[in-house]
Design an enzyme around this catalytic site. Structure first.
Site, PDB file in Angstrom:
ATOM      1  N   GLU A 102     108.500  51.078 -18.031  1.00  0.00           N
ATOM      2  CA  GLU A 102     108.322  50.392 -16.744  1.00  0.00           C
ATOM      3  C   GLU A 102     106.875  49.908 -16.605  1.00  0.00           C
ATOM      4  OE1 GLU A 102     110.220  53.668 -14.392  1.00  0.00           O
ATOM      5  OE2 GLU A 102     111.266  51.995 -13.477  1.00  0.00           O
ATOM      6  N   GLU A 122     116.480  57.254 -18.189  1.00  0.00           N
ATOM      7  CA  GLU A 122     116.599  57.995 -16.922  1.00  0.00           C
ATOM      8  C   GLU A 122     118.045  58.337 -16.577  1.00  0.00           C
ATOM      9  OE1 GLU A 122     114.608  55.459 -17.484  1.00  0.00           O
ATOM     10  OE2 GLU A 122     112.724  55.628 -16.398  1.00  0.00           O
TER      11      GLU A 122
HETATM   12  C1  LIG Z   1     100.220  54.440 -22.295  1.00  0.00           C
HETATM   13  C2  LIG Z   1     100.498  54.438 -20.859  1.00  0.00           C
HETATM   14  C3  LIG Z   1     101.644  55.284 -20.528  1.00  0.00           C
HETATM   15  C4  LIG Z   1     101.892  55.316 -19.121  1.00  0.00           C
HETATM   16  C5  LIG Z   1     103.082  56.129 -18.879  1.00  0.00           C
HETATM   17  C6  LIG Z   1     103.295  56.324 -17.491  1.00  0.00           C
HETATM   18  C7  LIG Z   1     104.424  57.240 -17.228  1.00  0.00           C
HETATM   19  C8  LIG Z   1     104.300  57.743 -15.869  1.00  0.00           C
HETATM   20  C9  LIG Z   1     105.474  58.485 -15.439  1.00  0.00           C
HETATM   21  C10 LIG Z   1     105.536  58.503 -13.966  1.00  0.00           C
HETATM   22  C11 LIG Z   1     106.856  59.006 -13.439  1.00  0.00           C
HETATM   23  C12 LIG Z   1     107.931  57.999 -13.454  1.00  0.00           C
HETATM   24  C13 LIG Z   1     109.240  58.573 -13.769  1.00  0.00           C
HETATM   25  C14 LIG Z   1     109.977  57.643 -14.628  1.00  0.00           C
HETATM   26  O1  LIG Z   1     110.543  56.635 -13.834  1.00  0.00           O
HETATM   27  C15 LIG Z   1     111.071  58.368 -15.293  1.00  0.00           C
HETATM   28  C16 LIG Z   1     110.783  58.867 -16.650  1.00  0.00           C
HETATM   29  O2  LIG Z   1     109.864  58.536 -17.317  1.00  0.00           O
HETATM   30  S1  LIG Z   1     111.991  59.944 -17.180  1.00  0.00           S
HETATM   31  C17 LIG Z   1     111.516  60.471 -18.753  1.00  0.00           C
HETATM   32  C18 LIG Z   1     111.952  59.491 -19.734  1.00  0.00           C
HETATM   33  N1  LIG Z   1     111.766  60.031 -21.044  1.00  0.00           N
HETATM   34  C19 LIG Z   1     112.723  60.702 -21.696  1.00  0.00           C
HETATM   35  O3  LIG Z   1     113.822  60.895 -21.233  1.00  0.00           O
HETATM   36  C20 LIG Z   1     112.363  61.190 -23.049  1.00  0.00           C
HETATM   37  C21 LIG Z   1     113.099  62.444 -23.365  1.00  0.00           C
HETATM   38  N2  LIG Z   1     112.731  62.921 -24.677  1.00  0.00           N
HETATM   39  C22 LIG Z   1     113.317  62.490 -25.775  1.00  0.00           C
HETATM   40  O4  LIG Z   1     114.161  61.627 -25.776  1.00  0.00           O
HETATM   41  C23 LIG Z   1     112.901  63.149 -27.054  1.00  0.00           C
HETATM   42  O5  LIG Z   1     112.396  64.412 -26.771  1.00  0.00           O
HETATM   43  C24 LIG Z   1     111.854  62.329 -27.826  1.00  0.00           C
HETATM   44  C25 LIG Z   1     110.676  61.986 -26.953  1.00  0.00           C
HETATM   45  C26 LIG Z   1     112.513  61.062 -28.347  1.00  0.00           C
HETATM   46  C27 LIG Z   1     111.349  63.163 -29.021  1.00  0.00           C
HETATM   47  O6  LIG Z   1     112.448  63.626 -29.757  1.00  0.00           O
HETATM   48  P1  LIG Z   1     112.276  64.699 -30.936  1.00  0.00           P
HETATM   49  O7  LIG Z   1     111.192  64.254 -31.816  1.00  0.00           O
HETATM   50  O8  LIG Z   1     113.624  64.946 -31.517  1.00  0.00           O
HETATM   51  O9  LIG Z   1     111.735  66.015 -30.240  1.00  0.00           O
HETATM   52  P2  LIG Z   1     112.437  66.944 -29.179  1.00  0.00           P
HETATM   53  O10 LIG Z   1     113.457  66.212 -28.392  1.00  0.00           O
HETATM   54  O11 LIG Z   1     112.842  68.224 -29.822  1.00  0.00           O
HETATM   55  O12 LIG Z   1     111.228  67.216 -28.173  1.00  0.00           O
HETATM   56  C28 LIG Z   1     110.083  67.944 -28.631  1.00  0.00           C
HETATM   57  C29 LIG Z   1     109.592  68.789 -27.477  1.00  0.00           C
HETATM   58  O13 LIG Z   1     109.167  67.913 -26.415  1.00  0.00           O
HETATM   59  C30 LIG Z   1     109.865  68.225 -25.233  1.00  0.00           C
HETATM   60  N3  LIG Z   1     110.044  66.975 -24.487  1.00  0.00           N
HETATM   61  C31 LIG Z   1     110.445  65.807 -24.986  1.00  0.00           C
HETATM   62  N4  LIG Z   1     110.471  64.870 -24.028  1.00  0.00           N
HETATM   63  C32 LIG Z   1     110.066  65.473 -22.920  1.00  0.00           C
HETATM   64  C33 LIG Z   1     109.879  65.037 -21.594  1.00  0.00           C
HETATM   65  N5  LIG Z   1     110.068  63.770 -21.227  1.00  0.00           N
HETATM   66  N6  LIG Z   1     109.466  65.936 -20.693  1.00  0.00           N
HETATM   67  C34 LIG Z   1     109.221  67.226 -21.037  1.00  0.00           C
HETATM   68  N7  LIG Z   1     109.370  67.704 -22.291  1.00  0.00           N
HETATM   69  C35 LIG Z   1     109.793  66.838 -23.202  1.00  0.00           C
HETATM   70  C36 LIG Z   1     111.162  68.839 -25.690  1.00  0.00           C
HETATM   71  O14 LIG Z   1     111.746  69.627 -24.701  1.00  0.00           O
HETATM   72  C37 LIG Z   1     110.692  69.642 -26.882  1.00  0.00           C
HETATM   73  O15 LIG Z   1     110.043  70.786 -26.416  1.00  0.00           O
HETATM   74  P3  LIG Z   1     110.724  72.180 -26.521  1.00  0.00           P
HETATM   75  O16 LIG Z   1     111.907  72.110 -25.590  1.00  0.00           O
HETATM   76  O17 LIG Z   1     111.147  72.309 -27.949  1.00  0.00           O
HETATM   77  O18 LIG Z   1     109.725  73.155 -26.064  1.00  0.00           O
END
Ligand SMILES: CCCCCCCCCCCCC[C@H](O)CC(=O)SCCNC(=O)CCNC(=O)[C@H](O)C(C)(C)COP(=O)(O)OP(=O)(O)OC[C@H]1O[C@@H](n2cnc3c(N)ncnc32)[C@H](O)[C@@H]1OP(=O)(O)O
Ligand code: NAD
Length: 724
Positions: A102, A122
């Site tokens: 976004e 999301e």
């Molecule tokens: C450069 C400028 C950037 C500006 C960015 C601004 C952002 C500001 C945000 C403001 C709020 C707005 C809200 C927004 O509208 C909504 C969102 O953003 S919702 C979140 C969207 N993202 C996701 O859904 C990503 C989810 N994650 C994944 O799909 C995957 O984890 C991955 C990132 C593709 C990585 O996959 P893998 O390599 O397979 O690794 P894992 O899945 O095993 O993850 C490793 C580890 O990380 C933890 N984790 C991953 N993503 C998140 C997360 N979004 N939040 C918290 N933790 C996360 C995951 O749980 C693992 O940890 P563990 O559970 O093993 O301890």
């Protein structure tokens, strides 16, 4: 948050690290953009991430603390970026997901590395892109493509994002330099045409039809999950309303989702799935102490319903596979089935065709000869559910296979220790319980026996991951976790028929709850003969049943002979065209109510002096679901599952439990354990001959302790008895 100023003057480089503190990032972005805006030395701005990643979006753990009113702040910073009089370029490396995409959509230009990918996931977390994503993306790439990305949450690679128009340029290397170059190049040029909020959504003659079809599609697929539907509503607003009003609508829908409870459930599932990968046994073994052995060649024995799906999953993951059957005819039937499944899978993934080694016949060998299995690194047995046959096969494998090879069984319920006892290497024997259809279903229950070594567990978990499945480690007992909990659920469904329901009424109640298939449609699909064979094996029916046993009692427990009677009438479900429903022909899929069955139920009730009564939906749901949940508590207390999250992952990925309800144990926590206990007590008083309705001691203990949150349950379980 790192903030590098003027590294490459006159471009201002805003560099952000992985997002943990949402408000800190939003504040830093705001400050960075404002500073660049007022600094006369700055002509353009590039926004990028650190360590090769733009950003995976918000920290999901922080969502529980987001208040509805917090949302506009990211949206207003994105507005600020878009309004900037200096060109802002997003340099996307790694990934830009959710809020990060976004932010990029608010930039005037987007440059991405060829390996980068973007998406708005999301919806999978029970939300919608709430910082303008639902209003900007349709303006950028059109409504059909935006609907596809926003309602599925799918990720797309840079090349596809370029084709869709999300990305302006792709770089093979040095994305940030390329972004700086672009920023310099466009500096001073007018920006209005790059501001998505000022664009109109491209109009299409059939726009109304596109939107209403999208709504019908998501409603059908999501079965009660709100977020896909709200995503469609938000995109519809981008078509029907001016930008600022569309943003208001997006915020309203986002707030509604945030407070719906479904978002909490879906975010719980996100972490539960990841937690399940971190198995630990009671002896302390885990990934820290045991690593998966490399598996290059896998053998699969039996190419029936399960074997063919397992082979397909392995070949899809490009593993070398030997498939063995008992005779030439079965081998040919099995080989044809595997070939057709692989062709169907390849047609769903057009890009596979571009890989010369995909579905390479050299990867797959069919044989009748056991000696070919000697150099397999791992063998998966998927023959009939018959202990004597399984032991015979494991005895043979133990003699033929090289010393290091792992021996796995796909049994649905049988004792892993007894199977292992037929070998000279019980530490290398393990259950790998795939679910039908095995090339589609994500779950593999990994069952370790008394002697199974940590390396064997690690290797089975590693294999599941390699082939794109979710492995969950469980202990050994009849039916393990999934089928053990399914038994009281299916039993209740049949008792409800005895008492007055029709199959469709029970199915409709559970499908309304969110299951893809109610219990009777599920049983018809799986084949009623499977359970019949198992009950005969257990002596509950058939020749082993003691003469004079009352039809509806086994010991002092209530028993329903209805499923046995159906099988005796040749009604095995879909495969015979008749079961709990009737089908147009054997193998057909559309289940129609069957007057024969309804008359049969009337005669059955008459014969057993059962007075049919009206049973409402609440009772159907409570009796089926609460007895299943009750068994879950018993399983936790017995140490067969290490925590409630594992049970929930098993039910979501193996049994079609609606994801937005978080799995049976999470669901129980939302209902409240005191209510579940009170209902079980009420039903078990009414049905004292159904022992599985009597509340588990662990459930009672948790209620006694004041209904602690799910995260604390296991600290109160009897760890002594852990089978893990
Ligand atoms: C450069 C400028 C950037 C500006 C960015 C601004 C952002 C500001 C945000 C403001 C709020 C707005 C809200 C927004 O509208 C909504 C969102 O953003 S919702 C979140 C969207 N993202 C996701 O859904 C990503 C989810 N994650 C994944 O799909 C995957 O984890 C991955 C990132 C593709 C990585 O996959 P893998 O390599 O397979 O690794 P894992 O899945 O095993 O993850 C490793 C580890 O990380 C933890 N984790 C991953 N993503 C998140 C997360 N979004 N939040 C918290 N933790 C996360 C995951 O749980 C693992 O940890 P563990 O559970 O093993 O301890
Ligand atoms: N069907 C399901 O939904 C399901 C789900 C999970 C687990 N399981 C389990 O998976 C196993 C297989 O079930 P299925 O439904 O695929 O059975 P199936 O009857 O469809 O297939 C079994 C296959 O094994 C072959 N076979 C039998 N003896 C053999 C031998 N000695 N050597 C080689 N091949 C032999 C048969 O020819 C047949 O093709 C069972 O243990 C079952 O409990 C089944």
């Amino acid at each position: 948050v790192l903030n590098y100023a003027s590294v490459h003057p006159p471009v201002h480089l805003l560099r952000y690290t992985v997002v943990q503190d949402i408000s800190a990032v939003v504040r830093a972005l705001e400050q960075g953009v404002k500073k660049a805006d007022v600094d006369p030395a700055v002509k353009a701005v590039v926004i990028c991430g650190t360590n090769g990643t733009f950003s995976a979006g918000a920290d999901i753990r922080g969502f529980s603390s987001i208040q509805a009113g917090d949302r506009p702040s990211l949206a207003s910073v994105i507005d600020l970026i878009e309004r900037s009089e200096k060109p802002v370029v997003a340099a996307i490396e790694g990934m830009a997901l959710g809020g990060a995409l976004e932010v990029a959509l608010g930039c005037h230009y987007r440059v991405a590395h060829a390996q980068a990918w973007v998406g708005l996931p999301e919806v999978t977390l029970g939300l919608l892109p709430g910082a303008g994503g639902t209003q900007r993306l349709p303006r950028l790439i059109g409504v059909p493509a935006a609907l596809d990305l926003i309602t599925t949450g799918k990720h797309v690679l840079a090349a596809e994002a370029l084709k869709l128009g999300i990305i302006d340029e792709i770089m093979e290397e040095n994305t940030i330099d390329a972004a700086i170059h672009l920023a310099n190049k466009v500096s001073g040029q007018p920006l209005n045409s790059r501001r998505l909020s000022l664009k109109q959504v491209q109009s299409l003659p059939n726009m109304d039809a596109i939107l209403s079809e999208a709504l019908v599609k998501v409603k059908k697929q999501a079965r009660g999950c709100l977020s896909p539907e709200m995503c469609v509503q938000a995109v519809k607003a981008s078509v029907q309303l001016p930008f600022t009003e569309g943003i208001r609508k997006e915020r309203e829908l986002f707030n509604l989702l945030l407070s719906s409870g479904q978002a909490k459930a879906l975010q719980y599932v996100f972490f539960a799935q990841r937690a399940a990968q971190k198995w630990t046994t009671s002896s302390g073994a885990s990934w820290k102490t045991a690593s998966a052995q490399p598996i290059r060649k896998v053998a699969v024995i039996g190419l029936g319903t399960m074997g063919r799906g397992i082979v397909t999953s392995l070949v899809k993951a490009k593993m070398s596979v030997v498939a063995l059957e008992q005779d030439q005819k079965q081998l040919e039937v099995g080989a044809r089935a595997v070939t057709s499944l692989l062709e169907r899978e390849a047609s769903k993934m057009p890009w596979i065709g571009q890989r010369p080694d995909a579905c390479d016949p050299a990867l797959l060998q069919f044989t009748l000869d056991f000696s070919v299995l000697q150099d397999a690194d791992l063998v998966i047995e998927a023959v009939f559910e018959d202990m004597a046959l399984k032991k015979e096969i494991f005895h043979k494998l133990s003699a033929i296979c090289k010393p290091g090879s792992f021996l796995c069984t796909n049994t649905s319920a049988l004792d892993i220790d007894e199977i292992a006892s037929a070998t000279s290497r019980p530490h290398q024997v393990i259950g790998t319980h795939f679910f039908s259809p095995a090339h589609v279903m994500k779950l593999v229950e990994i069952i370790h026996g008394r002697h199974t070594s940590p390396i064997t567990i690690a290797t089975a978990m590693g294999l599941a991951k390699t082939i794109g499945k979710i492995g969950v480690v469980v202990g050994n007992c009849f039916g393990f976790v999934g089928n053990r909990m399914m038994a009281p659920y299916a039993e209740q469904a049949v008792f409800l028929l005895e008492e007055g329901c029709k199959p469709k009424e029970v199915d409709q109640a559970l499908e309304g709850f969110g299951f893809n298939l109610g219990p009777f449609r599920m049983l018809d699909l799986a084949g009623l003969d499977v359970g019949w064979r198992s009950r005969k094996g257990q002596g509950l029916t058939g020749p082993k049943l003691a003469p004079g046993t009352p039809a509806r009692l086994r010991g002092r427990r209530r028993y329903s002979p209805l499923p046995d009677l159906l099988c005796e009438n040749g009604r095995y479900g879909q495969k015979t065209g008749r079961g709990w429903y009737q089908y147009e022909k054997p193998g057909a899929r559309i289940a129609n109510p069957d007057p024969w069955l309804h008359n049969f139920l009337i005669r059955y009730r008459d014969a057993h002096h059962i007075k049919a009564r009206f049973i409402d939906e609440e009772e159907i749901l409570e009796r089926c679901l609460y007895t299943l949940i009750n068994e879950g508590f018993q399983i936790l207390d017995d140490g067969i599952a290490s925590d409630p999250e594992d049970i929930d992952v098993i039910y979501i990925y193996g049994y079609g439990w609606p994801k937005h309800r978080g799995g049976p144990m999470f669901y129980a926590s939302t209902i409240g354990l005191p209510r579940i206990l009170a209902k079980l007590q009420k039903y078990s008083e009414a049905h004292p001959d159904i022992p599985r309705m009597q509340p588990s001691a662990f459930l009672k203990k948790l209620v006694f302790l004041g209904n602690p949150p799910l995260k604390e349950w296991m600290s109160h379980a009897g760890h002594q008895s852990s089978k893990l």
